[in-house]
Design an enzyme around this catalytic site. Structure first.
Site, PDB file in Angstrom:
ATOM      1  N   ARG A   1       0.846  -1.193   0.000  1.00 51.55           N
ATOM      2  CA  ARG A   1       0.000   0.000   0.000  1.00 51.55           C
ATOM      3  C   ARG A   1       0.885   1.248   0.000  1.00 51.55           C
ATOM      4  NH1 ARG A   1      -3.401  -2.802  -1.558  1.00 51.55           N
ATOM      5  NH2 ARG A   1      -5.449  -3.293  -0.677  1.00 51.55           N
TER       6      ARG A   1
ATOM      7  N   HIS B   1      -0.847   0.041  -9.779  1.00 53.88           N
ATOM      8  CA  HIS B   1      -1.512  -0.882  -8.842  1.00 53.88           C
ATOM      9  C   HIS B   1      -1.999  -2.129  -9.593  1.00 53.88           C
ATOM     10  CE1 HIS B   1      -3.738  -1.115  -4.763  1.00 53.88           C
ATOM     11  NE2 HIS B   1      -3.548  -2.338  -5.256  1.00 53.88           N
TER      12      HIS B   1
HETATM   13  P1  NDP Z   1      -1.621 -11.685   4.818  1.00 54.06           P
HETATM   14  O1  NDP Z   1      -2.587 -11.149   5.816  1.00 54.06           O
HETATM   15  O2  NDP Z   1      -1.762 -13.101   4.386  1.00 54.06           O
HETATM   16  O3  NDP Z   1      -0.123 -11.494   5.358  1.00 54.06           O
HETATM   17  C1  NDP Z   1       0.291 -10.371   6.057  1.00 54.06           C
HETATM   18  C2  NDP Z   1       1.691 -10.617   6.612  1.00 54.06           C
HETATM   19  O4  NDP Z   1       2.164  -9.408   7.223  1.00 54.06           O
HETATM   20  C3  NDP Z   1       1.723 -11.695   7.693  1.00 54.06           C
HETATM   21  O5  NDP Z   1       2.873 -12.478   7.574  1.00 54.06           O
HETATM   22  C4  NDP Z   1       1.762 -10.877   8.980  1.00 54.06           C
HETATM   23  O6  NDP Z   1       2.396 -11.530  10.071  1.00 54.06           O
HETATM   24  C5  NDP Z   1       2.606  -9.699   8.540  1.00 54.06           C
HETATM   25  N1  NDP Z   1       2.380  -8.538   9.423  1.00 54.06           N
HETATM   26  C6  NDP Z   1       1.234  -7.862   9.658  1.00 54.06           C
HETATM   27  N2  NDP Z   1       1.426  -6.863  10.532  1.00 54.06           N
HETATM   28  C7  NDP Z   1       2.738  -6.911  10.873  1.00 54.06           C
HETATM   29  C8  NDP Z   1       3.547  -6.154  11.754  1.00 54.06           C
HETATM   30  N3  NDP Z   1       3.049  -5.137  12.471  1.00 54.06           N
HETATM   31  N4  NDP Z   1       4.848  -6.493  11.862  1.00 54.06           N
HETATM   32  C9  NDP Z   1       5.370  -7.531  11.158  1.00 54.06           C
HETATM   33  N5  NDP Z   1       4.646  -8.292  10.299  1.00 54.06           N
HETATM   34  C10 NDP Z   1       3.351  -7.985  10.166  1.00 54.06           C
HETATM   35  O7  NDP Z   1      -1.712 -10.704   3.563  1.00 54.06           O
HETATM   36  P2  NDP Z   1      -1.406 -11.031   2.015  1.00 54.06           P
HETATM   37  O8  NDP Z   1      -0.070 -11.664   1.921  1.00 54.06           O
HETATM   38  O9  NDP Z   1      -2.533 -11.728   1.370  1.00 54.06           O
HETATM   39  O10 NDP Z   1      -1.389  -9.542   1.414  1.00 54.06           O
HETATM   40  C11 NDP Z   1      -0.496  -8.560   1.900  1.00 54.06           C
HETATM   41  C12 NDP Z   1      -0.900  -7.184   1.380  1.00 54.06           C
HETATM   42  O11 NDP Z   1      -0.609  -7.070  -0.008  1.00 54.06           O
HETATM   43  C13 NDP Z   1      -2.401  -6.867   1.446  1.00 54.06           C
HETATM   44  O12 NDP Z   1      -2.775  -6.464   2.746  1.00 54.06           O
HETATM   45  C14 NDP Z   1      -2.540  -5.760   0.429  1.00 54.06           C
HETATM   46  O13 NDP Z   1      -2.377  -4.498   1.047  1.00 54.06           O
HETATM   47  C15 NDP Z   1      -1.386  -6.001  -0.538  1.00 54.06           C
HETATM   48  N6  NDP Z   1      -1.858  -6.370  -1.877  1.00 54.06           N
HETATM   49  C16 NDP Z   1      -1.472  -5.606  -2.954  1.00 54.06           C
HETATM   50  C17 NDP Z   1      -1.885  -5.940  -4.227  1.00 54.06           C
HETATM   51  C18 NDP Z   1      -1.437  -5.159  -5.424  1.00 54.06           C
HETATM   52  O14 NDP Z   1      -1.910  -5.408  -6.537  1.00 54.06           O
HETATM   53  N7  NDP Z   1      -0.503  -4.245  -5.282  1.00 54.06           N
HETATM   54  C19 NDP Z   1      -2.763  -7.100  -4.465  1.00 54.06           C
HETATM   55  C20 NDP Z   1      -3.073  -7.851  -3.281  1.00 54.06           C
HETATM   56  C21 NDP Z   1      -2.634  -7.483  -2.034  1.00 54.06           C
HETATM   57  P3  NDP Z   1       1.786 -12.881  10.696  1.00 54.06           P
HETATM   58  O15 NDP Z   1       1.973 -13.939   9.639  1.00 54.06           O
HETATM   59  O16 NDP Z   1       2.631 -13.129  11.870  1.00 54.06           O
HETATM   60  O17 NDP Z   1       0.340 -12.595  10.981  1.00 54.06           O
END
Ligand code: NDP
Length: 313
Positions: free
Chosen positions: A228, A276
Site C-alpha cells: 500500500r 496498482h
Molecule cells: P496476509 O494477511 O496473508 O499477510 C500479512 C503478513 O504481514 C503476515 O505475515 C503478517 O504476520 C505480517 N504482518 C502484519 N502486521 C505486521 C507487523 N506489524 N509487523 C510484522 N509483520 C506484520 O496478507 P497477504 O499476503 O494476502 O497480502 C499482503 C498485502 O498485499 C495486502 O494487505 C494488500 O495491502 C497487498 N496487496 C497488494 C496488491 C497489489 O496489486 N498491489 C494485491 C493484493 C494485495 P503474521 O503472519 O505473523 O500474521
C-alpha cells in the site's frame, strides 16, 4: 460442480467493477441463491460481495453474516462501521500469489542483472559487458510472510538470492531466514539490501518505509513496494535515492491513486511506476473461492481468510 444451496440472499456492492459477469458467475456456482446488485433501501442479505462499498451499505445491511472483500487488502473496508455480526473475509491467493511472485522476481532480477543499463546500451548501439554481480551481495528482505509474501519469498529463493523475511509471528519457511516482531526489525533491515513490502496497511505498519528504515538497509538498496502507498514516506525515499543510499525503486502502490500528475515519482530516472497492477483480482478464481466459502459457512464450517478487525488484517 454447482453447490447445492438453498435460497441464501447475496448482495453485490463493488465500486468500479462490472457487476454482470460476477452475478452470472456467482449464480452458476450457487444455484438457487438470490443474488442482486445492492441499491439503497434493498432488502437484507445474508452475504455480501464488496469492494469499496459506501458507509450507507454497511448501515443498511445490518443482518449480514459475512462480507467477502474481492481483494486481499482490507484497510479501506475496516475504516467503515461494519454490521455487528458480519465476518470479514478477504481473498486468499485466488490467483494473486503467482502474479505477485512474477512481478517481484522481475523487479529484483531486472535490478540485479542491470537490465536498465543494457536498455541504455541498446539505445546507444553499445556492446558493453557488465561484470557479474554476486548474489550474496543482494540479500532480499520480504516484509510480510502471509499468503503473498511467503509465495514471493519462495519464488525468489529459487534464484538463490539470500532471503530474509519479517512477520509478526515466528515462521519456518525453507530457504528463508525468518525475523519476528518489532524487536528483530532492525536486524532484518541490516541483513537486507533489496526491500520488498507485502505487509497489510495497519496502524502499526503505516509509514514503515521511512528515513530510518531506508538508512538501515545495506548500501545501494532497492525498494519494491507492492502493498500500500501509505507504507512508504515518499519524501524519505526520494532523499535516500539522492544520497545514494538507495539505488532505485519499483512502486506499484501510492498514497493517492492514480498517482497525481506532477508527482516526482513519475519522472524520476531511478523509479519505476506501475498502476496498482502487481496482483489483480481474477474473477473466475475469486468467484470459485467466495462461493466455496459461503457454502462452507452455511454448513457451519471454518473458512480461511477471516480478518481480525482488531489487528487490522
Ligand atoms: P496476509 O494477511 O496473508 O499477510 C500479512 C503478513 O504481514 C503476515 O505475515 C503478517 O504476520 C505480517 N504482518 C502484519 N502486521 C505486521 C507487523 N506489524 N509487523 C510484522 N509483520 C506484520 O496478507 P497477504 O499476503 O494476502 O497480502 C499482503 C498485502 O498485499 C495486502 O494487505 C494488500 O495491502 C497487498 N496487496 C497488494 C496488491 C497489489 O496489486 N498491489 C494485491 C493484493 C494485495 P503474521 O503472519 O505473523 O500474521
Amino acid at each position: 460442480m454447482p453447490l447445492p444451496l438453498g435460497a441464501m440472499k447475496i448482495t453485490f456492492c463493488c465500486t468500479d467493477t462490472k457487476a454482470e459477469p460476477w452475478l452470472q458467475g456467482l449464480a452458476a456456482a450457487l444455484p438457487g441463491a438470490d443474488i442482486s446488485v445492492w441499491q439503497p433501501g434493498a432488502p437484507q442479505a445474508d452475504y455480501a460481495v464488496v469492494w469499496a462499498p459506501p458507509q450507507q451499505f454497511m448501515d443498511e445491511q445490518t443482518g449480514l453474516k459475512a462480507l467477502f472483500n474481492i481483494g486481499a487488502g482490507v484497510d479501506a473496508l475496516l475504516k467503515l462501521r461494519l454490521p455487528p455480526d458480519a465476518l470479514v473475509v478477504r481473498l486468499d491467493d485466488a490467483g494473486m500469489a503467482v502474479q505477485m511472485a512474477e512481478y517481484v522476481c522481475h523487479a529484483v532480477i531486472r535490478h540485479f542483472r542491470e537490465f536498465d543499463g543494457y536498455e541504455a546500451d541498446t539505445q546507444a548501439g553499445r556492446w558493453g559487458y557488465r561484470k557479474p554481480r554476486l548474489r550474496s551481495d543482494f540479500p532480499v528482505g520480504v516484509m510480510g510472510l502471509g499468503v503473498l509474501g511467503e509465495r514471493v519469498a519462495k519464488a525468489l529463493a529459487q534464484f538463490d538470492f539470500p532471503i530474509n523475511g519479517w512477520s509478526r509471528s515466528p515462521k519456518a519457511i525453507e530457504g528463508v531466514r525468518a525475523f519476528t516482531g518489532a524487536e528483530q526489525f532492525n536486524d532484518f533491515l541490516a541483513a537486507s539490501r533489496v526491500l520488498v513490502n507485502l505487509l497489510p496497511l495497519t496502524p502499526d505498519t503505516t509509514d514503515v518505509i521511512n528515513k530510518d528504515t531506508l538508512a538501515r538497509l545495506q548500501p545501494g538498496a532497492y525498494v519494491i513496494n507492492v502493498a500500500r502507498g501509505a507504507h512508504l514516506v515518499d519524501e524519505d525515499l526520494l532523499a535516500a535515492i539522492d544520497s545514494g543510499q538507495v539505488a532505485g525503486a519499483t512502486l506499484d502502490v501510492f498514497r493517492t491513486e492514480p498517482l497525481p500528475a506532477g508527482h516526482p515519482f513519475w519522472t524520476h530516472p531511478r523509479i519505476t511506476v506501475t498502476p496498482h497492477t502487481s496482483a489483480r483480482t481474477l474473477r473466475d478464481e475469486s468467484i470459485a473461492q467466495i462461493a466455496c466459502k459461503m457454502a462452507a459457512l452455511e454448513r457451519g464450517e471454518a473458512v480461511a481468510g477471516i480478518v481480525n478487525p482488531a489487528r487490522g488484517y
